[in-house]
Design a protein around this motif. Structure first.
Motif, PDB file in Angstrom:
ATOM      1  N   GLY A 171      49.911 110.447  38.206  1.00 34.62           N
ATOM      2  CA  GLY A 171      49.391 111.414  39.162  1.00 34.62           C
ATOM      3  C   GLY A 171      50.455 112.384  39.633  1.00 34.62           C
ATOM      4  O   GLY A 171      50.195 113.205  40.513  1.00 34.62           O
ATOM      5  N   ARG A 172      51.648 112.313  39.057  1.00 32.25           N
ATOM      6  CA  ARG A 172      52.758 113.158  39.517  1.00 32.25           C
ATOM      7  C   ARG A 172      52.799 114.514  38.831  1.00 32.25           C
ATOM      8  O   ARG A 172      53.676 115.321  39.091  1.00 32.25           O
ATOM      9  N   VAL A 173      51.838 114.760  37.944  1.00 38.25           N
ATOM     10  CA  VAL A 173      51.698 116.036  37.250  1.00 38.25           C
ATOM     11  C   VAL A 173      50.409 116.678  37.739  1.00 38.25           C
ATOM     12  O   VAL A 173      49.420 115.990  37.990  1.00 38.25           O
ATOM     13  N   GLU A 174      50.391 117.994  37.879  1.00 38.02           N
ATOM     14  CA  GLU A 174      49.173 118.718  38.205  1.00 38.02           C
ATOM     15  C   GLU A 174      48.436 118.989  36.894  1.00 38.02           C
ATOM     16  O   GLU A 174      48.838 119.847  36.116  1.00 38.02           O
TER      17      GLU A 174
ATOM     18  N   ALA B  56      56.801 132.996  37.576  1.00 46.98           N
ATOM     19  CA  ALA B  56      56.635 131.801  38.411  1.00 46.98           C
ATOM     20  C   ALA B  56      57.294 130.553  37.841  1.00 46.98           C
ATOM     21  O   ALA B  56      57.622 129.626  38.577  1.00 46.98           O
ATOM     22  N   ALA B  57      57.481 130.498  36.516  1.00 45.85           N
ATOM     23  CA  ALA B  57      57.912 129.257  35.867  1.00 45.85           C
ATOM     24  C   ALA B  57      59.368 129.335  35.409  1.00 45.85           C
ATOM     25  O   ALA B  57      59.875 130.392  35.065  1.00 45.85           O
ATOM     26  N   ASP B  58      60.013 128.188  35.410  1.00 46.31           N
ATOM     27  CA  ASP B  58      61.369 128.053  34.878  1.00 46.31           C
ATOM     28  C   ASP B  58      61.353 127.649  33.413  1.00 46.31           C
ATOM     29  O   ASP B  58      62.246 128.015  32.649  1.00 46.31           O
ATOM     30  N   VAL B  59      60.348 126.851  33.026  1.00 46.00           N
ATOM     31  CA  VAL B  59      60.247 126.320  31.667  1.00 46.00           C
ATOM     32  C   VAL B  59      58.782 126.341  31.246  1.00 46.00           C
ATOM     33  O   VAL B  59      57.902 125.971  32.033  1.00 46.00           O
ATOM     34  N   VAL B  60      58.531 126.763  30.008  1.00 45.19           N
ATOM     35  CA  VAL B  60      57.219 126.624  29.383  1.00 45.19           C
ATOM     36  C   VAL B  60      57.392 125.774  28.129  1.00 45.19           C
ATOM     37  O   VAL B  60      58.280 126.042  27.309  1.00 45.19           O
ATOM     38  N   LEU B  61      56.562 124.759  28.006  1.00 42.72           N
ATOM     39  CA  LEU B  61      56.550 123.872  26.847  1.00 42.72           C
ATOM     40  C   LEU B  61      55.224 124.012  26.113  1.00 42.72           C
ATOM     41  O   LEU B  61      54.180 124.214  26.749  1.00 42.72           O
ATOM     42  N   CYS B  62      55.260 123.887  24.801  1.00 44.45           N
ATOM     43  CA  CYS B  62      54.021 123.840  24.015  1.00 44.45           C
ATOM     44  C   CYS B  62      54.301 123.000  22.774  1.00 44.45           C
ATOM     45  O   CYS B  62      54.921 123.476  21.814  1.00 44.45           O
TER      46      CYS B  62
ATOM     47  N   PRO C  47      64.427 122.217  37.778  1.00 45.94           N
ATOM     48  CA  PRO C  47      63.619 123.438  37.760  1.00 45.94           C
ATOM     49  C   PRO C  47      62.502 123.357  38.796  1.00 45.94           C
ATOM     50  O   PRO C  47      62.018 122.272  39.135  1.00 45.94           O
ATOM     51  N   ASP C  48      62.107 124.503  39.283  1.00 47.00           N
ATOM     52  CA  ASP C  48      61.045 124.558  40.282  1.00 47.00           C
ATOM     53  C   ASP C  48      59.686 124.264  39.650  1.00 47.00           C
ATOM     54  O   ASP C  48      58.919 123.468  40.156  1.00 47.00           O
ATOM     55  N   LEU C  49      59.384 124.928  38.519  1.00 48.67           N
ATOM     56  CA  LEU C  49      58.089 124.759  37.868  1.00 48.67           C
ATOM     57  C   LEU C  49      58.252 124.679  36.360  1.00 48.67           C
ATOM     58  O   LEU C  49      58.826 125.571  35.738  1.00 48.67           O
ATOM     59  N   VAL C  50      57.709 123.606  35.783  1.00 44.67           N
ATOM     60  CA  VAL C  50      57.593 123.441  34.336  1.00 44.67           C
ATOM     61  C   VAL C  50      56.111 123.512  33.997  1.00 44.67           C
ATOM     62  O   VAL C  50      55.287 122.843  34.629  1.00 44.67           O
ATOM     63  N   VAL C  51      55.759 124.319  33.003  1.00 45.09           N
ATOM     64  CA  VAL C  51      54.374 124.456  32.566  1.00 45.09           C
ATOM     65  C   VAL C  51      54.263 123.919  31.150  1.00 45.09           C
ATOM     66  O   VAL C  51      55.004 124.343  30.258  1.00 45.09           O
ATOM     67  N   ASP C  52      53.345 122.984  30.950  1.00 44.51           N
ATOM     68  CA  ASP C  52      53.086 122.427  29.621  1.00 44.51           C
ATOM     69  C   ASP C  52      51.738 122.961  29.154  1.00 44.51           C
ATOM     70  O   ASP C  52      50.695 122.600  29.703  1.00 44.51           O
TER      71      ASP C  52
ATOM     72  N   LEU D  27      63.779 116.225  33.400  1.00 44.50           N
ATOM     73  CA  LEU D  27      64.260 117.434  34.061  1.00 44.50           C
ATOM     74  C   LEU D  27      64.248 117.367  35.586  1.00 44.50           C
ATOM     75  O   LEU D  27      64.840 118.220  36.238  1.00 44.50           O
ATOM     76  N   ALA D  28      63.545 116.404  36.159  1.00 43.99           N
ATOM     77  CA  ALA D  28      63.408 116.273  37.611  1.00 43.99           C
ATOM     78  C   ALA D  28      62.927 117.569  38.263  1.00 43.99           C
ATOM     79  O   ALA D  28      63.514 118.047  39.230  1.00 43.99           O
ATOM     80  N   PRO D  29      61.847 118.162  37.744  1.00 48.80           N
ATOM     81  CA  PRO D  29      61.349 119.400  38.335  1.00 48.80           C
ATOM     82  C   PRO D  29      60.639 119.135  39.661  1.00 48.80           C
ATOM     83  O   PRO D  29      60.162 118.031  39.926  1.00 48.80           O
ATOM     84  N   ARG D  30      60.550 120.190  40.464  1.00 47.60           N
ATOM     85  CA  ARG D  30      59.786 120.075  41.704  1.00 47.60           C
ATOM     86  C   ARG D  30      58.298 119.938  41.395  1.00 47.60           C
ATOM     87  O   ARG D  30      57.578 119.213  42.058  1.00 47.60           O
ATOM     88  N   ARG D  31      57.854 120.630  40.325  1.00 44.77           N
ATOM     89  CA  ARG D  31      56.420 120.646  40.009  1.00 44.77           C
ATOM     90  C   ARG D  31      56.243 120.755  38.499  1.00 44.77           C
ATOM     91  O   ARG D  31      56.969 121.499  37.836  1.00 44.77           O
ATOM     92  N   VAL D  32      55.270 120.005  37.970  1.00 48.37           N
ATOM     93  CA  VAL D  32      54.871 120.132  36.573  1.00 48.37           C
ATOM     94  C   VAL D  32      53.376 120.448  36.554  1.00 48.37           C
ATOM     95  O   VAL D  32      52.571 119.729  37.139  1.00 48.37           O
ATOM     96  N   LEU D  33      53.034 121.540  35.883  1.00 49.06           N
ATOM     97  CA  LEU D  33      51.641 121.934  35.675  1.00 49.06           C
ATOM     98  C   LEU D  33      51.345 121.774  34.197  1.00 49.06           C
ATOM     99  O   LEU D  33      52.050 122.338  33.356  1.00 49.06           O
TER     100      LEU D  33
END
Length: 195
Positions: free
Chosen positions: A81-84, A99-105, A37-42, A58-64
């Motif tokens: 440091g690999r997470v924003e 913007a996001a592919d996945v949202v986690l909570c 996925p491009d963007l995962v948001v936690d 998941l090997a995402p490009r970006r995790v926020l």
């Protein structure tokens, strides 16, 4: 939602409770796997268990990963440091529509309230996935201080059907719900934004 200071105070012992790690890993493992996925948001990341599980699985490009507690974010950032990592509210999310592919909570929706769900739907792309957990009502016994600060627009569900209704009421589809047994019972909810 409870004040950041309440979570700052528990940041140093948060990782001692195995429930948080178990729930985070189960949420990530339960997603319908999409390649990279491009963007995962936690959302409400705490000390980052779900964000790190997403990064590893998941090997995402970006995790926020966001949390209102500066101390929780400080503890999380010390792990990788690999997470924003960002100190920010759960609602609204500082992200554009779709913007996001996945949202986690993990273990926090009941602290944020129902307003989080349409916000997750807004930031997810069509076909994007959400995975969240929420306690089983019979097992949820908050302290008086926490109970006084809980949102009034979201009831902790008593059964899987109630947990499913939370996602469907926000317009999510393909809803799946499972119940964890250990270390504490929670509902795991997986759903998608209509494509």
């Amino acid at each position: 939602m409870p004040a950041p200071a309440l979570f700052d105070a528990s940041a140093d012992t948060y990782d001692h409770d195995p429930h948080h790690l178990v729930i985070a890993r189960l949420l990530v493992a339960g997603l319908q796997q999409a390649p990279e996925p491009d963007l995962v948001v936690d959302v409400a990341t705490g000390t980052g268990f779900a964000a790190i599980a997403a990064l590893e699985t998941l090997a995402p490009r970006r995790v926020l990963a966001i949390d209102i507690s500066p101390r929780m974010i400080e503890k999380a950032a010390a792990k990788t440091g690999r997470v924003e990592w960002r100190v920010a509210p759960a609602v609204p999310l500082d992200l554009p529509d779709g913007a996001a592919d996945v949202v986690l909570c993990a273990s926090a929706l009941h602290l944020i309230g129902a307003s989080a769900l349409p916000e997750w739907r807004r930031v997810l792309r069509p076909g994007g996935q959400v995975a969240f957990s929420i306690p089983v009502a019979a097992d949820f016994h908050p302290s008086p201080e926490l109970a006084a600060s809980l949102p009034t627009d979201l009831a902790v569900p008593a059964d899987e059907a109630g947990a499913e209704r939370i996602a469907r009421a926000a317009g999510f589809e393909s809803v799946r719900v499972t119940t964890t047994a250990s270390p504490r019972r929670s509902f795991l909810v997986f759903a998608e934004v209509p494509a």
